[in-house]
Design an enzyme around this catalytic site. Structure first.
Site, PDB file in Angstrom:
ATOM      1  N   GLY A   1       0.835  -1.208   0.000  1.00  0.00           N
ATOM      2  CA  GLY A   1       0.000   0.000   0.000  1.00  0.00           C
ATOM      3  C   GLY A   1       0.860   1.244   0.000  1.00  0.00           C
TER       4      GLY A   1
ATOM      5  N   GLY B   1      24.125  -6.383  21.364  1.00  0.00           N
ATOM      6  CA  GLY B   1      22.985  -5.696  21.949  1.00  0.00           C
ATOM      7  C   GLY B   1      22.355  -6.488  23.080  1.00  0.00           C
TER       8      GLY B   1
ATOM      9  N   VAL C   1      16.084  -6.038  25.048  1.00  0.00           N
ATOM     10  CA  VAL C   1      15.049  -7.058  25.261  1.00  0.00           C
ATOM     11  C   VAL C   1      15.249  -8.231  24.302  1.00  0.00           C
ATOM     12  CG1 VAL C   1      12.579  -7.478  25.183  1.00  0.00           C
ATOM     13  CG2 VAL C   1      13.426  -5.282  25.963  1.00  0.00           C
TER      14      VAL C   1
ATOM     15  N   GLU D   1      27.544  -5.495  24.605  1.00  0.00           N
ATOM     16  CA  GLU D   1      26.663  -4.330  24.783  1.00  0.00           C
ATOM     17  C   GLU D   1      27.520  -3.071  24.890  1.00  0.00           C
ATOM     18  OE1 GLU D   1      23.337  -3.307  24.890  1.00  0.00           O
ATOM     19  OE2 GLU D   1      24.359  -1.400  25.239  1.00  0.00           O
TER      20      GLU D   1
ATOM     21  N   ALA E   1      21.279  -7.517  17.316  1.00  0.00           N
ATOM     22  CA  ALA E   1      20.006  -7.130  17.956  1.00  0.00           C
ATOM     23  C   ALA E   1      20.191  -5.766  18.611  1.00  0.00           C
ATOM     24  CB  ALA E   1      19.594  -8.190  18.978  1.00  0.00           C
TER      25      ALA E   1
ATOM     26  N   ASP F   1       4.791   0.933  15.772  1.00  0.00           N
ATOM     27  CA  ASP F   1       6.246   1.118  15.754  1.00  0.00           C
ATOM     28  C   ASP F   1       6.702   2.225  14.812  1.00  0.00           C
ATOM     29  OD1 ASP F   1       6.472  -1.013  17.494  1.00  0.00           O
ATOM     30  OD2 ASP F   1       7.850  -2.164  16.246  1.00  0.00           O
TER      31      ASP F   1
ATOM     32  N   HIS G   1      -4.696 -16.487  48.390  1.00  0.00           N
ATOM     33  CA  HIS G   1      -3.530 -17.153  48.955  1.00  0.00           C
ATOM     34  C   HIS G   1      -3.566 -18.631  48.618  1.00  0.00           C
ATOM     35  CE1 HIS G   1      -0.352 -18.141  51.766  1.00  0.00           C
ATOM     36  NE2 HIS G   1      -1.121 -19.137  52.206  1.00  0.00           N
TER      37      HIS G   1
HETATM   38  P1  FAD Z   1       4.712  -4.588  12.575  1.00  0.00           P
HETATM   39  O1  FAD Z   1       4.398  -5.711  13.476  1.00  0.00           O
HETATM   40  O2  FAD Z   1       6.101  -4.445  12.077  1.00  0.00           O
HETATM   41  O3  FAD Z   1       3.702  -4.711  11.352  1.00  0.00           O
HETATM   42  C1  FAD Z   1       3.731  -3.861  10.266  1.00  0.00           C
HETATM   43  C2  FAD Z   1       3.129  -4.579   9.081  1.00  0.00           C
HETATM   44  O4  FAD Z   1       2.967  -3.649   8.024  1.00  0.00           O
HETATM   45  C3  FAD Z   1       4.022  -5.689   8.522  1.00  0.00           C
HETATM   46  O5  FAD Z   1       3.247  -6.823   8.257  1.00  0.00           O
HETATM   47  C4  FAD Z   1       4.576  -5.097   7.239  1.00  0.00           C
HETATM   48  O6  FAD Z   1       4.854  -6.083   6.250  1.00  0.00           O
HETATM   49  C5  FAD Z   1       3.411  -4.232   6.811  1.00  0.00           C
HETATM   50  N1  FAD Z   1       3.765  -3.127   5.908  1.00  0.00           N
HETATM   51  C6  FAD Z   1       4.745  -2.193   6.070  1.00  0.00           C
HETATM   52  N2  FAD Z   1       4.708  -1.303   5.056  1.00  0.00           N
HETATM   53  C7  FAD Z   1       3.692  -1.690   4.258  1.00  0.00           C
HETATM   54  C8  FAD Z   1       3.162  -1.174   3.045  1.00  0.00           C
HETATM   55  N3  FAD Z   1       3.640  -0.062   2.498  1.00  0.00           N
HETATM   56  N4  FAD Z   1       2.131  -1.833   2.473  1.00  0.00           N
HETATM   57  C9  FAD Z   1       1.615  -2.958   3.036  1.00  0.00           C
HETATM   58  N5  FAD Z   1       2.068  -3.473   4.185  1.00  0.00           N
HETATM   59  C10 FAD Z   1       3.090  -2.843   4.779  1.00  0.00           C
HETATM   60  N6  FAD Z   1       6.644  -6.518  21.542  1.00  0.00           N
HETATM   61  C11 FAD Z   1       5.909  -6.791  22.632  1.00  0.00           C
HETATM   62  O7  FAD Z   1       5.046  -5.992  23.006  1.00  0.00           O
HETATM   63  N7  FAD Z   1       6.103  -7.946  23.340  1.00  0.00           N
HETATM   64  C12 FAD Z   1       7.042  -8.852  22.983  1.00  0.00           C
HETATM   65  O8  FAD Z   1       7.194  -9.884  23.641  1.00  0.00           O
HETATM   66  C13 FAD Z   1       7.837  -8.587  21.844  1.00  0.00           C
HETATM   67  N8  FAD Z   1       8.780  -9.469  21.438  1.00  0.00           N
HETATM   68  C14 FAD Z   1       9.491  -9.210  20.303  1.00  0.00           C
HETATM   69  C15 FAD Z   1      10.446 -10.136  19.896  1.00  0.00           C
HETATM   70  C16 FAD Z   1      11.171  -9.926  18.744  1.00  0.00           C
HETATM   71  C17 FAD Z   1      12.204 -10.936  18.319  1.00  0.00           C
HETATM   72  C18 FAD Z   1      10.917  -8.766  17.958  1.00  0.00           C
HETATM   73  C19 FAD Z   1      11.662  -8.525  16.684  1.00  0.00           C
HETATM   74  C20 FAD Z   1       9.977  -7.824  18.365  1.00  0.00           C
HETATM   75  C21 FAD Z   1       9.263  -8.041  19.540  1.00  0.00           C
HETATM   76  N9  FAD Z   1       8.302  -7.123  19.991  1.00  0.00           N
HETATM   77  C22 FAD Z   1       7.592  -7.387  21.124  1.00  0.00           C
HETATM   78  C23 FAD Z   1       8.031  -5.869  19.271  1.00  0.00           C
HETATM   79  C24 FAD Z   1       6.755  -6.008  18.444  1.00  0.00           C
HETATM   80  O9  FAD Z   1       6.916  -7.073  17.542  1.00  0.00           O
HETATM   81  C25 FAD Z   1       6.478  -4.706  17.713  1.00  0.00           C
HETATM   82  O10 FAD Z   1       6.407  -3.643  18.637  1.00  0.00           O
HETATM   83  C26 FAD Z   1       5.156  -4.801  16.955  1.00  0.00           C
HETATM   84  O11 FAD Z   1       5.170  -5.849  16.017  1.00  0.00           O
HETATM   85  C27 FAD Z   1       4.843  -3.485  16.233  1.00  0.00           C
HETATM   86  O12 FAD Z   1       3.619  -3.588  15.626  1.00  0.00           O
HETATM   87  P2  FAD Z   1       3.260  -2.750  14.312  1.00  0.00           P
HETATM   88  O13 FAD Z   1       1.917  -3.227  13.893  1.00  0.00           O
HETATM   89  O14 FAD Z   1       3.471  -1.313  14.568  1.00  0.00           O
HETATM   90  O15 FAD Z   1       4.357  -3.171  13.228  1.00  0.00           O
HETATM   91  P1  AMP Z   2      17.113  -2.436  22.226  1.00  0.00           P
HETATM   92  O1  AMP Z   2      17.067  -1.061  21.635  1.00  0.00           O
HETATM   93  O2  AMP Z   2      16.410  -2.607  23.537  1.00  0.00           O
HETATM   94  O3  AMP Z   2      16.713  -3.511  21.234  1.00  0.00           O
HETATM   95  O4  AMP Z   2      18.653  -2.714  22.564  1.00  0.00           O
HETATM   96  C1  AMP Z   2      19.682  -2.641  21.611  1.00  0.00           C
HETATM   97  C2  AMP Z   2      20.997  -2.549  22.356  1.00  0.00           C
HETATM   98  O5  AMP Z   2      22.084  -2.632  21.424  1.00  0.00           O
HETATM   99  C3  AMP Z   2      21.175  -1.218  23.099  1.00  0.00           C
HETATM  100  O6  AMP Z   2      21.384  -1.498  24.456  1.00  0.00           O
HETATM  101  C4  AMP Z   2      22.417  -0.589  22.428  1.00  0.00           C
HETATM  102  O7  AMP Z   2      23.216   0.092  23.367  1.00  0.00           O
HETATM  103  C5  AMP Z   2      23.151  -1.808  21.867  1.00  0.00           C
HETATM  104  N1  AMP Z   2      24.087  -1.467  20.762  1.00  0.00           N
HETATM  105  C6  AMP Z   2      23.858  -0.630  19.720  1.00  0.00           C
HETATM  106  N2  AMP Z   2      24.956  -0.569  18.889  1.00  0.00           N
HETATM  107  C7  AMP Z   2      25.906  -1.389  19.415  1.00  0.00           C
HETATM  108  C8  AMP Z   2      27.260  -1.780  19.047  1.00  0.00           C
HETATM  109  N3  AMP Z   2      27.873  -1.300  17.963  1.00  0.00           N
HETATM  110  N4  AMP Z   2      27.933  -2.655  19.843  1.00  0.00           N
HETATM  111  C9  AMP Z   2      27.331  -3.164  20.947  1.00  0.00           C
HETATM  112  N5  AMP Z   2      26.073  -2.836  21.345  1.00  0.00           N
HETATM  113  C10 AMP Z   2      25.348  -1.978  20.608  1.00  0.00           C
END
Ligand code: FAD
Ligand code: AMP
Length: 476
Positions: A122, A188, A191, A211, A276, A319, A451
């Site tokens: 989109g 990194g 989380v 880190e 990460a 995000d 409890h």
């Molecule tokens: P996204 O989930 O990134 O979704 C965006 C969607 O939009 C995607 O499907 C993408 O393909 C689509 N899109 C983008 N541009 C376009 C376009 N132009 N046209 C059509 N489609 C498009 N958060 C938590 O709260 N709890 C957790 O435990 C947690 N664990 C995580 C673990 C990992 C390994 C990672 C990577 C992230 C984790 N997060 C967690 C973060 C969480 O995944 C994000 O905050 C969340 O997915 C954001 O949601 P969103 O809908 O904004 O974006």
């Molecule tokens: P988050 O933003 O919670 O996913 O964490 C990412 C982490 O990566 C942060 O704590 C940063 O300080 C760390 N980070 C970013 N760049 C570097 C780097 N070049 N080397 C080591 N750690 C990094």
């Protein structure tokens, strides 16, 4: 199919799909466009969270914790297990199966709720028009009274360690590894780095986390961060703080990672390196010129407190806008926007966003840290309750950690709750509700808790804020 909608949502992740569902619940005609494709090429709703983030990581954290506990912790319960074997393909196929069920579930919710699903790209054009390019390449122009941008985020790539998809990988690839790396490097200690580190450590990897910052979990309450570092180090995670990665060279069999710390130039060799270091807003080819939607200097879509972009009828959530990158934050923003569009009340309380790290023990926080309260100059009191003193935690053999509650000295309002311990991610919900209702510590003190439960630890921490804990010695 009609090409005019009341609402078009671009992005079907945890911010976009709830926006679409709530808008439909509000009686509006809605389309949700999503371009996500999984590694096998299949299109799926759910975005990062369901396909590559929250859900697959929690699936693996659960499986690996069971494996670890069976091998290391069952004996104390009087359960002897022998011949325990890891079946990684089965573990990974369980993870993939959960993802598939959850993402298919969104398609089913759309169908039941009357949301039109559109899988493909989109792009917002001026005048609330949207160009939709389906995965088969066909193109249509749609119009809407409101467009909600929910395009999410993508992993940040480090110039010093660019992804190669083989040895230097992102968090998504790290969730789908087909074998256990002998030596795993993670850049990194955020989380994502800590959760992935826990998964592979429990399966036997030697894990080295580099880190850049000298402080561990720099945004978390210091007392909690210290305890987390102690616990994770005890589990064998080699967390090197103040270690800034400057380069990574992948050869056929290994990756040599160079970094600098207080001692100077260092290097470490690993089999696989996970980068990460955080995520960046993702807006590739999302905005045609002339839409009036602005990006800030870090690439986030600019919005006000109610997620309005400034272009009439165009909103952005999740995000791709400011604030913590958390699924539930995006969900609440989406629901707010869908309600505002329908002329209803909508608000997000940005001061009560919980944050959870699903390590063992879990780390969960909401509200201000002690450091933040101290810096604000407001007089405060702290209640601390160790899980060691909880009967339920003892029964579970999960006595590490504590609940820390911070309340204002003057009016007793709860300002922050920080938990490290068993099921902290579940326990924090009570604290979020307390902050949402501006509860005092006395409100929690006077609330009865069943409890023996872990939730009694939250109750006791509230009591401890006034040195009235029954089950622990009232000291800090
Ligand atoms: P996204 O989930 O990134 O979704 C965006 C969607 O939009 C995607 O499907 C993408 O393909 C689509 N899109 C983008 N541009 C376009 C376009 N132009 N046209 C059509 N489609 C498009 N958060 C938590 O709260 N709890 C957790 O435990 C947690 N664990 C995580 C673990 C990992 C390994 C990672 C990577 C992230 C984790 N997060 C967690 C973060 C969480 O995944 C994000 O905050 C969340 O997915 C954001 O949601 P969103 O809908 O904004 O974006
Ligand atoms: P988050 O933003 O919670 O996913 O964490 C990412 C982490 O990566 C942060 O704590 C940063 O300080 C760390 N980070 C970013 N760049 C570097 C780097 N070049 N080397 C080591 N750690 C990094």
């Amino acid at each position: 199919m009609a090409d005019a909608f009341d609402v078009i949502v671009i992005g079907g992740g945890p911010a976009g799909y709830p926006t679409a569902i709530r808008a439909a619940q509000n009686g509006l005609s809605v389309a949700c466009i999503d371009e996500w494709k999984n590694h096998d090429g299949a299109a799926a709703f759910g975005g990062t969270c369901l396909n590559a983030g929250c859900i697959p990581s929690k699936a693996l954290l659960e499986s690996t914790e069971l494996y670890h506990r069976l091998r290391e912790e069952f004996a104390v319960h009087g359960i002897r297990a022998s011949g325990v074997e890891l079946d990684l393909p089965a573990m990974q196929s369980r993870r993939a199966g959960i993802v598939k069920k959850m993402t298919d579930g969104i398609a089913a919710l759309f169908k039941a709720g009357g949301v039109t699903p559109l899988q493909g790209h989109g792009k917002l054009l001026p005048g609330k028009r949207v160009e939709f390019t389906a995965h088969d390449g066909s193109r249509r122009e749609l119009t809407a009274k409101h467009v909600v941008l929910a395009s999410g985020s993508a992993p940040i790539e480090l110039k010093a360690a660019p992804f190669d998809g083989r040895r230097i990988i992102d968090s998504w690839e790290a969730l789908e590894l087909g074998s256990v790396p002998k030596r795993l490097g993670i850049i990194g200690a955020g989380v994502i780095g800590l959760e992935l580190g826990s998964v592979w450590r429990r399966l036997g990897s030697e894990v080295i986390v580099l880190e850049a910052l000298a402080d561990f979990l720099a945004t978390v309450d210091r007392q909690l961060a210290r305890e987390a570092l102690r616990q994770l180090t005890r589990q064998g995670l080699d967390i090197r703080l103040g270690a800034k990665v400057t380069g990574a060279k992948a050869t056929d069999g290994a990756v040599e990672v160079s970094y600098t710390d207080l001692k100077g130039e260092q290097s470490v060799t690993v089999d696989t390196l996970i980068v990460a270091v955080g995520r960046r807003p993702y807006t590739r080819d999302l905005l045609a010129p002339g839409t009036g939607v602005k990006l800030d200097e870090r690439g986030f879509i600019e919005v006000d407190d109610h997620c309005r972009t400034g272009a009439e009828g165009v909103w952005a959530v999740g995000d791709c806008v400011r604030g913590p990158m958390l699924a539930h934050k995006g969900k609440e923003e989406g629901i707010m926007v869908a309600d505002l569009i329908a002329g209803r009340f909508g608000e997000v309380n940005y001061r009560a966003i919980p944050s959870v790290i699903y390590t063992a023990p879990e780390i969960a926080t909401v509200g201000a840290t002690e450091e933040q309260v101290k810096a604000s100059g407001r007089a405060y009191k702290v209640g601390l309750f160790p899980f060691l003193a909880s009967g339920r935690a003892r029964a579970m053999e999960a006595t590490q950690g504590f609940v820390k509650l911070i309340a204002a000295q003057d009016d007793d309002e709860i300002l922050g709750v920080h938990i490290i311990g068993p099921l902290a991610g579940e326990l924090i919900a009570e604290a979020v509700l307390a902050l949402e209702y501006s509860a005092s510590s006395e409100d929690l003190q006077r609330t009865m808790h069943a409890h023996p439960t872990l939730s009694e630890a939250v109750h006791e921490a509230a009591l401890a804020a006034d040195k009235r804990s029954i089950d622990s010695i009232n000291k800090r």
